[in-house]
Scaffold this active site. Structure first.
Site, short mmCIF file in Angstrom:
data_model
loop_
_atom_site.label_atom_id
_atom_site.label_comp_id
_atom_site.label_asym_id
_atom_site.label_seq_id
_atom_site.Cartn_x
_atom_site.Cartn_y
_atom_site.Cartn_z
N CYS A 108 0.89 -1.17 0.00
CA CYS A 108 0.00 0.00 0.00
C CYS A 108 0.92 1.21 0.00
CB CYS A 108 -0.97 -0.03 1.18
SG CYS A 108 -0.24 -0.47 2.77
N GLY A 144 2.85 -0.14 3.78
CA GLY A 144 3.03 -1.59 3.69
C GLY A 144 2.66 -2.33 4.96
N ARG A 160 -3.40 -1.62 4.99
CA ARG A 160 -4.17 -2.29 3.95
C ARG A 160 -3.47 -3.56 3.46
NH1 ARG A 160 -5.52 3.25 0.58
NH2 ARG A 160 -3.76 4.10 1.74
#
EC number: 3.1.3.48
Length: 493
Positions: free
Chosen positions: A424, A427, A430
């Site tokens: 994302c 990281g 999401r």
């Protein structure tokens, strides 16, 4: 007989001279304080006492004399010593309030990248307040009716973990206050270094935490906000201490200063100079998959303009067949650099060519060919765009469909293929939701039960902060509950 007006004039002149004399003492007193580093408070008290004695001798009352002394000093020093830094201190006069504040210094530890890369502290934000790491500080979603952030006890009969210190809980301000990383020190401690009792407690929790849910328990649990909050906040985040990465120049390789890869599971890039730490570094971690499968996934930050080359080196080195991108390029601020070409580009000796672009309702699919030397490979990128900034998705089915599509694509990939790369912006948020959902869907199909707590703990052992907010944790439960209902409906048909 002496003239009365002459006597009054001499008296006034005497008083004026006394004023200037005490003003001189006041200025000299402060200069003495600065030069000898005495306490400014004691200096002020000494000077004020002198003026107080002066006004008492004039016939004023004790309280009135104190008030007048403060007024005179404040008035005179408002002209003599205006508010400006002296010897690193900010002396504020002429305002009725005397205070000293340390002058803040901009240490200039800023990213050199074109990307906007703020540091993140709740107590002192240095860039945009809304750009809290991809940390989605107050996510909202219509899927859940989120109540107040209350701390309740979990189900003691089903939880097999021990409480940890408040600093390790995601809900505490301490764990949210992420300090700045100062490069240029010694080698990092590394994995296996001696841990403090608090760190040992957190590691023990993450290794032992488990809460197996049957389908009926899963459906009930998904709607139990308070129990999920209690469970989430008791689970350590396992963030990396920035002191473990004190290397000059490393700041340019991290999108966020305090989101760093856990040392024992980080991806190490191959380099001609293995002693050059920077050439081997990328902000990415290997993550275990279902059943403890080693290196099933790689969780990484959204590439910056400084790390696009490193990203493609990792893709080629790890023989990655699939990239899952779960962020927009910009969400108020830049979240990820556009690391792929419109047509063809070469990075670090790897030629990347776009073959096909397909637009679905909630994601786009790009198919690339990668060529390095005589070897050629195929790569798929799933770009999920229906996850709004600072929220969880409005609907669970699109994410669930993407998880299933990625699983099918992985089954079709060559046997020699490596980990799936998921990113994302930071990281962890999401990215953690997607990977956890993928693992837990397999567990539900295979075993008929899910252990969301165990999966979360395992992900955080490999990369700190995975599944970043309580709302995301609830959303994972909601998605798994929906998936179980789909499986049950399919079985009945």
């Amino acid at each position: 007989m002496p003239c009365k007006c002459s006597h009054d004039y001499d008296t006034k002149l005497y008083v004026v001279n006394l004023h200037f004399f005490f003003l001189f003492l006041c200025v000299m007193g402060h200069l003495l304080i600065f030069s000898t580093r005495f306490s400014p408070e004691s200096g002020r008290c000494l000077i004020t006492s002198g003026y107080w004695v002066f006004f008492v001798v004039e016939g004023n009352g004790p309280l009135s004399s104190i008030y007048k002394a403060l007024q005179v000093i404040d008035f005179y020093l408002g002209f003599i010593l205006p508010c400006h830094p002296i010897f690193g201190m900010d002396w504020r006069y002429g305002t009725g309030l005397w205070s000293s504040e340390t002058v803040s210094r901009d240490i200039g530890d800023r990213r050199q990248s074109v990307s906007r890369q703020p540091s993140f502290t709740l107590s002192e934000w240095t860039d945009a307040q809304e750009d809290l790491i991809d940390l989605d500080p107050v996510p909202q979603t219509p899927v859940f009716d989120i109540g107040t952030d209350t701390r309740t006890e979990g189900d003691a009969a089903t939880l097999t973990v021990t409480p940890v210190g408040l600093q390790e809980r995601r809900g505490s301000n301490v764990s949210l206050t992420l300090d700045m990383c100062t490069p240029g020190c010694t080698e990092p401690y590394g994995y296996g270094a001696q841990l403090s009792p608090r760190d040992q407690s957190a590691q023990e929790y993450l290794r032992q935490g488990t809460h197996i849910l049957t389908p009926a328990m899963l459906h009930t649990r998904a709607m139990d906000d308070q129990s999920l909050q209690a469970e989430f906040y008791e689970t350590p985040m396992n963030f990396v201490d920035p002191k473990e990465y004190n290397y000059p120049g490393l700041v340019r390789k991290n999108r966020y200063k305090t989101i760093l890869p856990n040392t024992h599971s980080r991806v190490i890039l191959k380099s001609q100079d293995e002693d050059d730490f920077l050439s081997t570094y990328i902000n990415a971690n290997y993550l275990k998959g279902y059943g403890g499968e080693e290196c099933a996934y790689i969780a990484t930050q959204g590439p910056t303009v400084n790390t696009v080359g490193d990203f493609w080196r990792m893709v080629w080195q790890e023989r990655t067949p699939i990239i899952v991108m779960i962020t927009n390029l910009e969400e108020k601020n830049e979240k990820c650099a556009e690391y792929w070409p419109e047509d063809t580009v070469t990075h670090e000796g790897v030629e990347i060519t776009v073959v096909k672009v397909t637009q679905e309702d909630d994601y786009s699919l790009r198919v690339f060919t990668l060529k390095c030397g005589e070897e050629e490979r195929t790569l798929r990128q799933y770009w999920y765009t229906s996850w709004p900034d600072q929220k969880t998705p409005d609907k669970a089915p699109p994410l669930l469909e993407l998880v299933q599509e990625v699983e099918r694509a992985r089954e079709e990939a060559p046997p020699s293929s490596g980990p799936i790369i998921v990113h994302c912006s930071a990281g962890i948020g999401r990215t953690g939701c997607f990977i956890a959902t993928s693992i837990l869907c397999k567990q539900l199909r295979t075993e008929g039960v899910v252990d969301i707590l165990r999966t979360t703990c395992q992900l955080r052992l490999d990369r700190g902060g995975m599944i970043q907010t309580c709302e995301q944790y609830q959303f994972v439960h909601h998605v798994l509950s929906l998936y179980e209902k789909q499986l049950s409906q399919t079985a009945e048909e």
